[in-house]
Scaffold this motif. Structure first.
Motif, PDB file in Angstrom:
ATOM      1  N   ILE A 209       0.784  -1.238   0.110  1.00  0.00           N
ATOM      2  CA  ILE A 209      -0.073   0.498  -0.257  1.00  0.00           C
ATOM      3  C   ILE A 209       0.864   1.452   0.308  1.00  0.00           C
ATOM      4  N   LYS A 210       1.769   1.324   0.754  1.00  0.00           N
ATOM      5  CA  LYS A 210       2.907   2.750   1.391  1.00  0.00           C
ATOM      6  C   LYS A 210       2.096   3.684   1.749  1.00  0.00           C
ATOM      7  N   ALA A 211       1.044   3.909   2.213  1.00  0.00           N
ATOM      8  CA  ALA A 211       0.402   4.907   2.337  1.00  0.00           C
ATOM      9  C   ALA A 211       0.618   5.964   3.041  1.00  0.00           C
ATOM     10  N   GLU A 212       0.425   7.347   2.510  1.00  0.00           N
ATOM     11  CA  GLU A 212       1.193   8.363   3.149  1.00  0.00           C
ATOM     12  C   GLU A 212      -0.178   8.309   4.842  1.00  0.00           C
ATOM     13  N   PRO A 213       0.443   9.045   5.861  1.00  0.00           N
ATOM     14  CA  PRO A 213      -0.252   8.960   7.072  1.00  0.00           C
ATOM     15  C   PRO A 213      -1.792   9.785   6.993  1.00  0.00           C
ATOM     16  N   THR A 214      -1.905   9.625   7.930  1.00  0.00           N
ATOM     17  CA  THR A 214      -2.975  10.856   8.181  1.00  0.00           C
ATOM     18  C   THR A 214      -3.341  12.461   7.758  1.00  0.00           C
ATOM     19  N   PHE A 215      -1.898  12.711   8.878  1.00  0.00           N
ATOM     20  CA  PHE A 215      -1.918  13.841   7.858  1.00  0.00           C
ATOM     21  C   PHE A 215      -0.454  14.077   8.431  1.00  0.00           C
ATOM     22  N   LEU A 216       0.174  15.037   7.284  1.00  0.00           N
ATOM     23  CA  LEU A 216       1.421  14.894   7.302  1.00  0.00           C
ATOM     24  C   LEU A 216       1.746  16.570   7.768  1.00  0.00           C
ATOM     25  N   GLY A 217       1.468  17.656   6.831  1.00  0.00           N
ATOM     26  CA  GLY A 217       2.081  18.944   7.054  1.00  0.00           C
ATOM     27  C   GLY A 217       3.404  19.833   7.442  1.00  0.00           C
ATOM     28  N   GLU A 218       3.230  20.611   8.644  1.00  0.00           N
ATOM     29  CA  GLU A 218       4.466  21.346   8.439  1.00  0.00           C
ATOM     30  C   GLU A 218       5.946  20.775   8.661  1.00  0.00           C
ATOM     31  N   VAL A 219       7.166  21.021   8.000  1.00  0.00           N
ATOM     32  CA  VAL A 219       8.172  19.965   8.436  1.00  0.00           C
ATOM     33  C   VAL A 219       8.663  21.302   9.635  1.00  0.00           C
ATOM     34  N   ILE A 220       9.027  20.322  11.065  1.00  0.00           N
ATOM     35  CA  ILE A 220       9.865  20.392  12.428  1.00  0.00           C
ATOM     36  C   ILE A 220      10.763  19.987  12.447  1.00  0.00           C
ATOM     37  N   PRO A 221      12.527  20.102  12.403  1.00  0.00           N
ATOM     38  CA  PRO A 221      12.557  19.326  12.160  1.00  0.00           C
ATOM     39  C   PRO A 221      13.812  18.578  13.950  1.00  0.00           C
ATOM     40  N   ILE A 222      13.889  17.769  13.946  1.00  0.00           N
ATOM     41  CA  ILE A 222      14.582  17.766  15.569  1.00  0.00           C
ATOM     42  C   ILE A 222      15.569  17.993  16.247  1.00  0.00           C
ATOM     43  N   SER A 223      16.320  18.737  14.898  1.00  0.00           N
ATOM     44  CA  SER A 223      17.832  19.741  15.364  1.00  0.00           C
ATOM     45  C   SER A 223      16.903  21.004  16.524  1.00  0.00           C
ATOM     46  N   GLY A 224      15.423  21.086  15.869  1.00  0.00           N
ATOM     47  CA  GLY A 224      14.954  22.605  16.314  1.00  0.00           C
ATOM     48  C   GLY A 224      14.377  22.532  17.416  1.00  0.00           C
ATOM     49  N   ASP A 225      13.517  23.455  18.503  1.00  0.00           N
ATOM     50  CA  ASP A 225      13.063  23.194  19.296  1.00  0.00           C
ATOM     51  C   ASP A 225      11.670  23.035  19.031  1.00  0.00           C
ATOM     52  N   GLY A 226      11.478  21.046  20.184  1.00  0.00           N
ATOM     53  CA  GLY A 226      10.073  20.432  20.634  1.00  0.00           C
ATOM     54  C   GLY A 226       8.808  21.990  21.007  1.00  0.00           C
ATOM     55  N   ARG A 227       9.163  22.907  21.602  1.00  0.00           N
ATOM     56  CA  ARG A 227       8.433  23.436  22.211  1.00  0.00           C
ATOM     57  C   ARG A 227       7.143  24.248  20.817  1.00  0.00           C
ATOM     58  N   ALA A 228       8.008  24.119  19.700  1.00  0.00           N
ATOM     59  CA  ALA A 228       7.006  24.287  18.809  1.00  0.00           C
ATOM     60  C   ALA A 228       6.051  22.817  17.742  1.00  0.00           C
TER      61      ALA A 228
END
Length: 232
Positions: A209-228
């Motif tokens: 199937i290789k389906a996309e997840p229910t939601f994708l959305g804005e990229v929030i890199p792990i190198s940034g701040d988790g408070r985002a």
């Protein structure tokens, strides 16, 4: 006489159909067990102990049930304790808590984050994946939303083999550490049956199937701040 012949014909036909149905069910069960064993065997290759697991971009703690009063189920507490211990060991300085927050009145991820921040894990190091509705979606989103390449996955042993299999099939350099390594978690018969079915689903999701997840959305890199990822 004709009625007797008709009865024998109908009875014979039903017998043949029943026999074919039973053969089909046995075949499907054997296929299901074979797929489950394959997923288990492949995922097991990447399960290591907490002291031996290599450092990674992030520790991914997979969600589980949160009680109506907001307290953690035993399974979820088990996972969080194990993930926190790896964080303390310095296996990664970033954590993703991934679970179900699809409704306002049910929230796994904020409960998970609170567990960690209450133990002095910095909020900026804890990323919440609010749309980790399934293991497949949690790992897909870790790769595409949080830009993870190397991950340590935390969950119970029976679930971990499937999670490691999915992660590797998605191209992640993934290692699994069982949360019941130090904190035993009983496995019910229902858990065993459900896991066989879930492994079959994981196989078809990654191979067919290789389906996309229910939601994708804005990229929030792990190198940034988790408070985002905060929503409150």
């Amino acid at each position: 006489m004709k009625q007797q012949e008709l009865h024998r014909t109908v009875t014979g036909t039903l017998y043949i159909w029943t026999k074919q149905f039973i053969v089909l069910m046995v075949f499907l069960c054997l296929c299901s067990f074979a797929v489950s064993e394959y997923v288990s065997r492949m995922g097991s290759k990447y399960i290591v102990g907490p002291d031996d697991v290599p450092k990674a971009d992030v520790i991914l703690i997979l969600g589980a049930y949160v009680l109506p009063d907001g307290s953690l189920s035993d399974a979820l507490g088990n996972r969080l304790n194990a993930g926190y211990e790896l964080y303390e060991k310095g296996k990664s300085d970033k954590i993703i808590v991934s679970g179900d927050h699809g409704q306002d009145n049910y929230d796994e991820v904020n409960a998970m984050k609170k567990f960690l921040t209450d133990r002095n894990v910095s909020a900026e190091n804890v990323f919440m994946d609010h749309a980790g509705f399934t293991t497949y979606e949690s790992l897909y989103r870790a790769r595409d939303i949080f830009k993870v390449k190397k991950v340590i996955i935390i969950t119970q042993q029976y679930h971990l083999m499937r999670a490691a299999f999915i992660a590797r099939e998605l191209g992640l350099e993934a290692y699994g550490v069982r949360s019941d390594y130090y904190y035993p978690h009983p496995l019910t018969r229902w858990d065993q049956v459900r896991e066989i079915l879930a492994r079959n689903k994981a196989f078809f999701m990654t191979q067919v199937i290789k389906a996309e997840p229910t939601f994708l959305g804005e990229v929030i890199p792990i190198s940034g701040d988790g408070r985002a990822t905060n929503d409150k």
